[in-house]
Design a protein around this motif. Structure first.
Motif, PDB file in Angstrom:
ATOM      1  N   ASP A   1       2.289  -2.352   4.639  1.00  0.00           N
ATOM      2  CA  ASP A   1       1.794  -0.823   4.368  1.00  0.00           C
ATOM      3  C   ASP A   1       2.904   0.061   4.578  1.00  0.00           C
ATOM      4  O   ASP A   1       3.838   0.189   5.522  1.00  0.00           O
TER       5      ASP A   1
ATOM      6  N   LEU B   1       4.264  -3.331   8.938  1.00  0.00           N
ATOM      7  CA  LEU B   1       3.726  -1.926   8.932  1.00  0.00           C
ATOM      8  C   LEU B   1       4.901  -1.201   9.019  1.00  0.00           C
ATOM      9  O   LEU B   1       5.642  -1.206   9.984  1.00  0.00           O
TER      10      LEU B   1
ATOM     11  N   ALA C   1       0.772  -1.138  -0.033  1.00  0.00           N
ATOM     12  CA  ALA C   1       0.095  -0.081  -0.197  1.00  0.00           C
ATOM     13  C   ALA C   1       0.810   1.192   0.100  1.00  0.00           C
ATOM     14  O   ALA C   1       1.591   1.324   0.925  1.00  0.00           O
TER      15      ALA C   1
ATOM     16  N   GLY D   1      -5.830  -3.956   3.488  1.00  0.00           N
ATOM     17  CA  GLY D   1      -4.765  -4.891   3.262  1.00  0.00           C
ATOM     18  C   GLY D   1      -4.380  -6.082   4.097  1.00  0.00           C
ATOM     19  O   GLY D   1      -3.978  -7.188   3.510  1.00  0.00           O
TER      20      GLY D   1
ATOM     21  N   ALA E   1      -6.169   1.782   4.912  1.00  0.00           N
ATOM     22  CA  ALA E   1      -5.307   0.784   3.858  1.00  0.00           C
ATOM     23  C   ALA E   1      -4.787  -0.243   4.426  1.00  0.00           C
ATOM     24  O   ALA E   1      -4.685  -1.279   3.951  1.00  0.00           O
ATOM     25  N   VAL E   2      -4.460  -0.094   5.687  1.00  0.00           N
ATOM     26  CA  VAL E   2      -3.845  -1.253   6.693  1.00  0.00           C
ATOM     27  C   VAL E   2      -4.829  -2.425   7.119  1.00  0.00           C
ATOM     28  O   VAL E   2      -4.657  -3.349   6.675  1.00  0.00           O
TER      29      VAL E   2
ATOM     30  N   PHE F   1       1.646  -8.711   3.296  1.00  0.00           N
ATOM     31  CA  PHE F   1       1.128  -7.285   2.961  1.00  0.00           C
ATOM     32  C   PHE F   1       1.994  -6.259   3.662  1.00  0.00           C
ATOM     33  O   PHE F   1       2.317  -6.415   4.698  1.00  0.00           O
TER      34      PHE F   1
ATOM     35  N   THR G   1       1.741   3.562   4.070  1.00  0.00           N
ATOM     36  CA  THR G   1       1.040   4.687   4.152  1.00  0.00           C
ATOM     37  C   THR G   1       0.962   5.268   5.515  1.00  0.00           C
ATOM     38  O   THR G   1       0.814   6.599   5.698  1.00  0.00           O
TER      39      THR G   1
END
Length: 345
Positions: free
Chosen positions: A243, A266, A182, A254, A250-251, A241, A245
């Motif tokens: 992230d 993250l 993301a 995702g 989005a998290v 996934f 962002t």
């Protein structure tokens, strides 16, 4: 005794953050290397999102800028002098700097997790000065030699590439893996390149901005998505996934896109707390973790760039001198800007 190739000046110019949104050029003393330290003449410094955040907000979480500070921590240069205990033959060597000084004695350091050292001194993290200046000091083993095939710009950007390498390791990316990323900003794009270098077969990148999605395709993404037009949580499940962002929506979407026994990392800076889809995480035994800097990533980063597996030079979209650091920090407002470089010398 300090060894130098030629006498270094007594003072140097530095771009100093004096307040939120405020910078000024100052003359600062050139530091002398101590035991097991090297003095690096800075060639290039990448602008990081953390630099921008400090500049605009004066803090990141518990780290608060409450005194004048030099920003910048993604750097390369040339060793100008060495302190006692360092091979004098290193003078003149081109290096990429790993911008951290751990204590090397605490339980985290001894366990090999020196990035989590509670006594860490990290460049451009209050109260430690960074590299928007001509000379910096660093422990000799944190000044990594780079081949001439790697440019000064690329050598500086080995730092964000190190974040991406640490991320891929935590995401368990392997040949044939699938990954969702993301955000197609600098870290997202570097993560896409790292995922490809680690062997990922399917690399999906989401971003709101069309030009950023196009950039992600140039740098390794196999698919790009507009998260406002597609339900990201409903795509074909991925193994991992990432992230980049910091945006809660989005998290969450995702994480929901991750299949059984997958991994979530993250990386983006955003809200301190937000709700997560716990039932999905628990039912699919998904591992959720974060990345805080890196450990032992520079050798891998140097190899990936020298071998051509990762292109860092192509990510550079602007170069600035010390008088225009403010413009470099604000360059992220242009969607066409990916990575800005400050050249202090």
């Amino acid at each position: 005794m300090t060894a130098t190739a030629q006498p270094t000046p007594a003072t140097m110019r530095a771009s100093v953050m004096t307040g939120v949104g405020e910078l000024r050029i100052e003359d600062r003393p050139v530091p002398a290397p101590g035991e097991h330290q090297v003095l690096v003449e800075v060639a290039a410094v990448g602008v990081c999102g953390s630099d921008v955040h400090y500049y605009r907000h004066g803090r990141i979480g518990d780290f608060v800028v409450d005194a004048p500070m030099i920003l910048g921590h993604e750097m390369s240069g040339r060793i100008a002098a060495v302190g006692p205990g360092v091979d004098p033959q290193r003078v003149g060597q081109r290096v990429a700097v790993e911008p951290q000084h751990p204590c090397r004695r605490c339980p985290q350091c001894k366990a090999g997790r020196y990035n989590l050292c509670p006594h860490m001194e990290f460049y451009a993290t209050p109260p430690v000065d960074g590299a928007f200046c001509r000379y910096v000091l660093i422990d000799d083993d944190m000044a990594h030699p780079v081949p001439d095939s790697i440019s000064d710009d690329a050598a500086a950007l080995l730092e964000p590439l190190s974040v991406a390498i640490a991320t891929m390791r935590k995401a368990n990316v392997r040949p044939g893996s699938s990954i969702l990323i993301a955000g197609a900003g600098p870290i997202g794009v570097i993560c896409a390149q790292a995922a490809r270098a680690f062997g990922a077969a399917r690399i999906v990148v989401t971003d709101l901005v069309p030009s950023r999605r196009d950039m992600a395709l140039r740098f390794g993404a196999t698919d790009v998505l507009d998260p406002t037009a597609v339900d990201v949580s409903a795509i074909e499940p991925v193994d991992a996934f990432v992230d980049a962002t910091g945006v809660p929506a989005a998290v969450v979407s995702g994480i929901k896109a991750v299949g059984p026994a997958g991994h979530v990392v993250l990386v983006g800076m955003g809200a301190d707390e937000y709700a997560l889809p716990v039932s999905h995480i628990a039912n699919f035994e998904i591992t959720v973790t974060g990345v805080f800097r890196y450990t032992d990533t520079w050798p891998a980063a140097i190899h990936l760039v020298a071998s051509g597996a990762v292109d860092l030079d192509g990510m550079v979209t602007g170069r600035y001198d010390l008088e225009h650091v403010g413009e470099a920090l604000d360059s992220d407002s242009d969607p066409a800007s990916l990575k800005s470089i400050v050249m202090p010398s």
